[in-house]
Motif scaffolding. Structure first.
Motif, PDB file in Angstrom:
ATOM      1  N   PHE A   1       0.832  -1.196   0.000  1.00  0.00           N
ATOM      2  CA  PHE A   1       0.000   0.000   0.000  1.00  0.00           C
ATOM      3  C   PHE A   1       0.875   1.258   0.000  1.00  0.00           C
ATOM      4  O   PHE A   1       0.686   2.185  -0.798  1.00  0.00           O
ATOM      5  CB  PHE A   1      -0.929  -0.036   1.222  1.00  0.00           C
ATOM      6  CG  PHE A   1      -1.754   1.201   1.398  1.00  0.00           C
ATOM      7  CD1 PHE A   1      -2.875   1.431   0.601  1.00  0.00           C
ATOM      8  CD2 PHE A   1      -1.414   2.143   2.370  1.00  0.00           C
ATOM      9  CE1 PHE A   1      -3.625   2.586   0.764  1.00  0.00           C
ATOM     10  CE2 PHE A   1      -2.162   3.291   2.539  1.00  0.00           C
ATOM     11  CZ  PHE A   1      -3.272   3.522   1.732  1.00  0.00           C
ATOM     12  N   LEU A   2       1.894   1.251   0.895  1.00  0.00           N
ATOM     13  CA  LEU A   2       2.786   2.416   0.972  1.00  0.00           C
ATOM     14  C   LEU A   2       3.591   2.573  -0.318  1.00  0.00           C
ATOM     15  O   LEU A   2       3.846   3.691  -0.780  1.00  0.00           O
ATOM     16  CB  LEU A   2       3.741   2.264   2.164  1.00  0.00           C
ATOM     17  CG  LEU A   2       3.112   2.350   3.553  1.00  0.00           C
ATOM     18  CD1 LEU A   2       4.170   2.130   4.616  1.00  0.00           C
ATOM     19  CD2 LEU A   2       2.423   3.702   3.757  1.00  0.00           C
ATOM     20  N   TRP A   3       3.975   1.442  -0.880  1.00  0.00           N
ATOM     21  CA  TRP A   3       4.721   1.466  -2.150  1.00  0.00           C
ATOM     22  C   TRP A   3       3.860   2.137  -3.230  1.00  0.00           C
ATOM     23  O   TRP A   3       4.305   3.045  -3.938  1.00  0.00           O
ATOM     24  CB  TRP A   3       5.065   0.017  -2.518  1.00  0.00           C
ATOM     25  CG  TRP A   3       5.866  -0.158  -3.781  1.00  0.00           C
ATOM     26  CD1 TRP A   3       6.323   0.815  -4.620  1.00  0.00           C
ATOM     27  CD2 TRP A   3       6.298  -1.396  -4.342  1.00  0.00           C
ATOM     28  NE1 TRP A   3       7.014   0.262  -5.663  1.00  0.00           N
ATOM     29  CE2 TRP A   3       7.019  -1.104  -5.510  1.00  0.00           C
ATOM     30  CE3 TRP A   3       6.142  -2.748  -3.970  1.00  0.00           C
ATOM     31  CZ2 TRP A   3       7.566  -2.103  -6.327  1.00  0.00           C
ATOM     32  CZ3 TRP A   3       6.694  -3.718  -4.770  1.00  0.00           C
ATOM     33  CH2 TRP A   3       7.400  -3.398  -5.934  1.00  0.00           C
ATOM     34  N   ALA A   4       2.578   1.709  -3.303  1.00  0.00           N
ATOM     35  CA  ALA A   4       1.677   2.269  -4.312  1.00  0.00           C
ATOM     36  C   ALA A   4       1.482   3.770  -4.085  1.00  0.00           C
ATOM     37  O   ALA A   4       1.367   4.548  -5.035  1.00  0.00           O
ATOM     38  CB  ALA A   4       0.334   1.545  -4.253  1.00  0.00           C
ATOM     39  N   ARG A   5       1.466   4.168  -2.798  1.00  0.00           N
ATOM     40  CA  ARG A   5       1.288   5.586  -2.488  1.00  0.00           C
ATOM     41  C   ARG A   5       2.607   6.355  -2.560  1.00  0.00           C
ATOM     42  O   ARG A   5       2.639   7.542  -2.269  1.00  0.00           O
ATOM     43  CB  ARG A   5       0.700   5.742  -1.077  1.00  0.00           C
ATOM     44  CG  ARG A   5      -0.736   5.321  -0.962  1.00  0.00           C
ATOM     45  CD  ARG A   5      -1.602   6.226  -1.822  1.00  0.00           C
ATOM     46  NE  ARG A   5      -3.010   5.989  -1.611  1.00  0.00           N
ATOM     47  CZ  ARG A   5      -3.725   6.570  -0.651  1.00  0.00           C
ATOM     48  NH1 ARG A   5      -3.149   7.384   0.190  1.00  0.00           N
ATOM     49  NH2 ARG A   5      -5.008   6.317  -0.538  1.00  0.00           N
TER      50      ARG A   5
ATOM     51  N   ARG B   1       5.125   6.039  -0.513  1.00  0.00           N
ATOM     52  CA  ARG B   1       5.583   6.472   0.813  1.00  0.00           C
ATOM     53  C   ARG B   1       6.453   5.421   1.508  1.00  0.00           C
ATOM     54  O   ARG B   1       6.806   5.576   2.669  1.00  0.00           O
ATOM     55  CB  ARG B   1       4.376   6.789   1.709  1.00  0.00           C
ATOM     56  CG  ARG B   1       3.514   7.929   1.210  1.00  0.00           C
ATOM     57  CD  ARG B   1       2.842   8.666   2.367  1.00  0.00           C
ATOM     58  NE  ARG B   1       2.195   7.758   3.294  1.00  0.00           N
ATOM     59  CZ  ARG B   1       0.878   7.509   3.321  1.00  0.00           C
ATOM     60  NH1 ARG B   1       0.079   8.088   2.459  1.00  0.00           N
ATOM     61  NH2 ARG B   1       0.384   6.676   4.213  1.00  0.00           N
TER      62      ARG B   1
END
Lengths: 468, 352
Positions: free
Chosen positions: A341-345, A347
């Motif tokens: 999720f963080l990768w996609a965002r 972050r």
């Protein structure tokens, strides 16, 4: 409870094998990770993969050495402490372990030399071959060990010699591919991969928090998060598969794992339990009526009341080990998804709560491996070969004094090498990639490159390096 | 399909070869390990370990043939001998653990105190492992107490003057192997020192060779009879048949002495690999002598290889694997040795 030779031998076996499994679990996964990194480097020519390889191979060398020395101990444990077991099962278990030596040990140990010391001696493809040989060797080793251990859980394809009382094989394929072997092998290999992924993620998170985040740090975070997110769901499925097999062949183990006291058509899923003054000895809180989701069977689900006390394993260690393992697995699953999720965002490279949680979570794979094996092995009690040979009837003619001595020696020795090894590995893992430049650092004149002190230095790879 | 083969005998030979491989291969790296205590500087110590680092792990794997192979092929012998040697095995394993991790740890230690600790662990671990292997050899030759098919002795039965002598002999033998390996793998000052070590240890090995042979004959009439000598009567036919084994050992000691002396005077007077080969030959004659003394017993004078063997179908199943895999293992082992052939120099590549 008396500390006799039997109990001390059981404690010693549990201790030395729990210590040992930490390292194979890590090196099986790490060898695969190294093979992937080197393969990607050869294919894409991107420097980041080579840097990852040269970084993690140092940690691999340490972990592998600790796995080797604690593994040699294992090959003598059966005889020193469980000689009756060895004599009775030798004609069945022996060949499985013999094949491990023939097909895996020599492959790993010999090509490890090329992998660690051949960087400047052989060409790139051959070096890659050596890495792959080591990776394949570690997995083949797991194949035979899991086969032997699974035969002890679900013995098949054997008979007992009426004269000597020794076991012998009647069908080798049935021995090797015994009922619990496929599910347990898959479960263990996946455990090794996610354990390593959690460590790699933790190292990356540490570097993100406390060091300058360089390209290899960012890459290893992504690779580890992706591995966890993809493999953890598969692992949960594999664990469930393994549980169904155990339910069929070792219902007493499942009753202890689940904390089921009474035999019922539909059982609750017990979350936590505590000792109670009941016949079964425990009371718990659970979600009623949920067993049908997990166990598809028309038969009533046996509780602990269905077995004689002499046929059930110790309940508490099995019950709690199982919950700790599942809990550790669920956290790793969440970390994988969170990382993606963080990768996609965009972050994942910014220090945050994720990284603070990921750092201690590097230990979760190891915790899950140890507790998972405790479920399997304590759950097999009171037998060494389930249903056929009792643990109490497997012991060597050794004295409590001898075993107490050896247990103490192993505890002291392992405490020393575990502490030192962990410190050395953590030092490399947390250091990051900023100082792995290809120029010599801190090298005394005349010191062979081999013996570079910290901070470690990596020799440059000459283009077209080949056989010297 | 293996009906026509004596499977226990085949496996006795395979395991005997495996143990010999272990003795020769891990023997030299244990010997080098012991000799690192004589290193004059950290650089010299590093040169010495660099000669064995790429191969020690494969060498030690042959030890598992001793443990795992015995379990698989001769479970009864494994079940008797392992408890009988409980404490020396424990000491050997603890020593091998320290030594094994010290290969890596001594390079990673930062503070001088920990570096010294791992350097000491390395040579003393090598020494203690070698000594305990020799002790177990002596205890095996003396025989272990078997009651109703299981071990029935005391915890310290393995500790006798004879087993201490064999412990010493094996240790010195490993040092000789290690010194000859260093002659092969190093140059200049270190090589000169290795020649000196080889000379001293060869002297000691020759004395031990004689002492152990004599003590073995004195301690056990069955072994004496095996060599054709019984009280008041000599079986000359048998003696003549077997005498070449110890005589060859003596001859090899002499040849090795000549090589070392010549090399000490002139570095090009003899090939540097020949000393190692002679030493391996000396070990081989000792090993053959042992085989002649003990066979067909696997637990001396109590249990024969046929009594201790696993079921034929287990031995046959493993024989298939061994016939296919052993040539492959030997081939890639030889390949890796050839890869790291030649003198070790300062600056030889290393991983970390």
């Amino acid at each position: 409870m008396e500390f006799d030779a039997l109990l001390l031998s059981r404690i010693q076996f549990g201790f030395v094998i729990a210590f040992h499994i930490l390292f194979p679990a890590f090196t099986i996964g790490l060898a695969a990770f190294l093979a992937v990194c080197e393969g990607l480097w050869l294919r894409t020519k991107k420097d980041v993969y080579k840097r990852l390889y040269l970084h993690w191979v140092k940690i691999f060398a340490l972990a592998f050495a600790m796995g080797v020395v604690s593994g040699v101990v294992m090959s003598y444990q059966f005889g020193t402490n469980w000689s009756v077991f060895s004599e009775k099962t030798g004609s069945v278990m022996g060949p499985l372990l013999g094949y491990e030596v023939l097909t895996a040990f020599f492959l790993e140990a010999t090509f490890l030399g090329v992998m660690l010391f051949g960087w400047n001696k052989v060409g790139r493809k051959l070096h890659f071959f050596a890495t792959c040989a080591v990776a394949v060797g570690t997995s083949v080793s797991a194949f035979w060990i899991l086969s032997a251990n699974s035969w002890m859980q679900t013995p098949a394809g054997f008979a007992i010699d009426p004269v000597t009382g020794n076991f012998y094989a009647t069908d080798w394929l049935a021995v090797i591919f015994n009922p619990s072997f496929p599910s347990r092998l898959v479960h263990m290999l996946l455990a090794a991969y996610v354990t390593t992924a959690a460590v790699v993620l933790a190292a990356g998170a540490w570097q993100t928090l406390f060091k300058t985040s360089t390209e290899p740090t960012r890459m290893q975070m992504r690779m580890a998060a992706l591995t966890l997110a993809v493999l953890m769901p598969v692992q949960i499925w594999a664990g469930h598969w393994s549980g169904e097999v155990a339910h069929h062949y070792q219902p007493a183990k499942i009753a202890a794992m689940e904390g089921w006291c009474e035999t019922r058509e539909v059982q609750p899923t017990i979350l936590i339990a505590w000792p109670a003054n009941t016949e079964c000895g425990l009371e718990g809180i659970g979600i009623p009526g949920t067993s049908s989701v997990l166990f598809s069977t028309d038969e009533p689900l046996k509780g602990l009341d269905a077995f004689a006390a002499s046929e059930t394993p110790p309940v508490w260690p099995v019950f709690w080990s199982f919950r700790i393992m599942v809990g550790a697995g669920l956290i790793m699953l969440l970390l994988g998804f969170w990382g993606l999720f963080l990768w996609a965002r965009g972050r994942i490279d910014k220090p945050g709560l994720f990284h603070w949680i990921a750092v201690p979570s590097g230990s979760l794979g190891f915790i899950a491996v140890i507790t998972g094996w405790m479920v399997a092995e304590i759950g097999r009690q009171p037998y060494t070969v389930y249903g056929v040979l009792r643990t109490a009837d497997s012991l060597s003619p050794v004295t409590a004094g001898q075993v107490a001595t050896s247990l103490l020696v192993f505890m002291v020795v392992y405490a020393i090498i575990f502490t030192a090894g962990s410190i050395y590995m953590a030092r490399i893992a947390t250091r990051g990639f900023a100082d792995d430049g290809f120029e010599p650092l801190d090298r005394a004149p005349g010191t062979p490159l081999g013996v570079v002190r910290e901070p470690a230095m990596i020799p440059p790879v000459p283009e077209g390096a080949s056989h010297v | 399909m293996f009906d026509f083969i004596d499977l226990p005998l085949l496996w006795a030979i395979l395991i005997a070869v495996g143990v010999l491989m272990y003795v020769l291969l891990d023997g030299f790296d244990l010997g080098v390990g012991i000799l690192t205590s004589r290193a004059s500087s950290e650089d010299e110590r590093n040169m010495m370990t660099a000669t064995i680092e790429p191969v020690w792990d494969g060498n030690e794997t042959w030890l598992i043939i001793g443990g795992g192979g015995l379990f698989a092929a001769f479970p009864k012998a494994y079940a008797i001998l392992m408890p009988a040697f409980y404490l020396p095995l424990l000491i050997m394993l603890a020593a091998l653990i320290f030594r094994g991790v010290a290969f890596e740890f001594r390079h990673k230690a930062v503070r001088p105190a920990t570096k010294t600790f791992w350097n000491s662990a390395f040579w003393s671990g090598s020494l203690i492992a070698a000594f305990s292997q020799g002790i177990m050899l002596g205890a095996l030759i003396q025989g272990v107490n078997v009651v109703d098919g299981a071990w029935g002795g005391g915890s310290f039965n393995w500790l006798t003057p004879f087993s201490l002598l064999t412990g010493f002999a094996v240790t010195i033998g490993y040092i000789l192997l290690g010194a000859c390996w260093l002659i092969l793998k190093t140059e200049n000052g270190l090589q000169e020192r290795a020649l000196k070590w080889a000379k001293l240890s060869l002297l000691a090995v020759s004395i031990c060779f004689a002492l152990v042979s004599l003590a073995t004959l004195l301690s056990n009439p069955q072994i004496v009879a095996r060599w054709g000598m019984t009280l008041g009567e000599l079986n000359f036919g048998r003696m003549a048949l077997l005498a070449p084994v110890p005589l060859l050992g003596l001859l090899l000691c002499g040849l090795l002495w000549r090589d070392i002396s010549r090399l000490s005077a002139d570095k090009e007077a003899a090939p540097h690999w020949r000393g190692f080969l002679y030493t391996a030959g000396i070990f081989l004659t000792g090993y053959l002598g042992l085989g002649i003394s003990l066979l067909p017993y696997i637990v001396p004078f109590e249990v024969t290889i046929w009594e201790a063997a696993a079921r034929d179908n287990a031995l046959a199943f493993m024989a298939v694997g061994a016939v296919i895999m052993l040539p492959i293992i030997l081939a890639y082992t030889a390949y890796v040795y050839s890869l790291f052939w030649g003198k070790v120099k300062p600056g030889d590549g290393y991983h970390a």
